[in-house]
Scaffold this active site. Structure first.
Site, short mmCIF file in Angstrom:
data_model
loop_
_atom_site.label_atom_id
_atom_site.label_comp_id
_atom_site.label_asym_id
_atom_site.label_seq_id
_atom_site.Cartn_x
_atom_site.Cartn_y
_atom_site.Cartn_z
N SER A 30 43.43 -62.77 83.38
CA SER A 30 42.92 -61.58 82.70
C SER A 30 43.49 -60.28 83.24
O SER A 30 43.37 -59.23 82.60
CB SER A 30 41.39 -61.53 82.77
OG SER A 30 40.96 -61.24 84.08
N LYS B 263 38.53 -56.09 87.78
CA LYS B 263 38.97 -55.35 86.60
C LYS B 263 39.49 -53.98 87.02
O LYS B 263 39.36 -53.56 88.16
CB LYS B 263 37.82 -55.17 85.60
CG LYS B 263 37.18 -56.45 85.09
CD LYS B 263 38.12 -57.32 84.27
CE LYS B 263 37.47 -58.62 83.83
NZ LYS B 263 38.41 -59.55 83.19
#
Length: 257
Positions: free
Chosen positions: A34, A105
């Protein structure tokens, strides 16, 4: 040296390493793609737990590791004390994947920011300024899901670099909290890739946000979405404080989905 002294020395060293990992720098293994191309599956990042000590807080462009309980993950998992100790020891050695509630993230918006996607050129906007995200996975758009949000104080809007394969704040727009990550859930900042040796490097804050101004009380101008036969050039979206309804996402199958 007697075997007893050797055992005691080993225990002391292990304890010191665990304390250092718990309070200063902790390795995290990247379990998914991701965050590609910045981080790859199997990378071990070293997370600086002192980066936000005192009054310091995450900034736009930072790579953070955070506990997604209550924001990305509903409820809390049942804890197994023996399992937790084993997990922490393996994590120190870089042999274990992170807990299923831990995520890595990139910070895209901080408290007060208005984050919009996308403008007429297909770019992300923060506080009315377009952001050229050079760190995105090749071929990815900034977002296939349109959104227009204002980040509440004390929270963060976070997204993965591989936008087409990242479960991030966008997936939780319709859930309680609207996809925002509380600042006090941040574990630390990913500052280095420590393993494999061929990828050893420092992880710098992305300079894509260097031109973004501080948020204004009225949350900045309406995004430049261009005009259309049905919408004149003065058209603007619905008030940003009401996120668009998005069905709750399926709970991720593992950390950093």
């Amino acid at each position: 040296m007697s075997w007893r002294r050797t055992v005691l020395l080993g225990v002391a060293v292990a304890g010191a390493v665990l304390l250092f990992s718990h309070f200063v720098v902790q390795p995290f293994q990247i379990p998914s793609n991701s965050m590609e191309p910045t981080l790859r599956v199997g990378d071990r990042v070293l997370v600086n737990k002192l980066a936000y000590a005192g009054d310091a807080e995450p900034e736009r462009g930072d790579l953070i590791v955070f506990d997604g309980t209550g924001s990305f993950v509903r409820g809390s998992a049942e804890e197994n004390p023996a399992g937790e100790v084993t997990q922490e020891v393996l994590a120190v050695l870089g042999l274990a994947k992170p807990d299923e509630t831990d995520f890595v993230k990139r910070v895209v918006g901080v408290g007060g920011d208005r984050v919009v996607c996308c403008d007429g050129s297909g770019r992300l906007q923060v506080n009315g300024t377009a952001v050229d995200e050079g760190y995105l996975h090749p071929g990815d758009a900034p977002s296939e899901v349109p959104f227009d949000i204002v980040v509440p104080e004390g929270t963060l809007w976070v997204m993965g670099d591989h936008r087409s394969n990242s479960r991030d704040s966008r997936d939780h727009l319709g859930a309680p909290g609207g996809g925002m990550v509380p600042v006090d859930r941040v574990i630390g900042r990913a500052d280095w890739i420590g393993w494999p040796f061929g990828r050893w490097s420092a992880l710098e804050r992305a300079d894509a946000f260097s031109r973004v101004p501080e948020p204004s009380p009225d949350h900045g101008p309406s995004p430049d979405r261009g005009s259309s036969p049905d919408r004149g050039p003065d058209w603007s979206p619905a008030p940003p404080s009401v996120p668009p309804p998005v069905p709750p996402s399926v709970p991720p199958s593992g950390a950093d989905g």
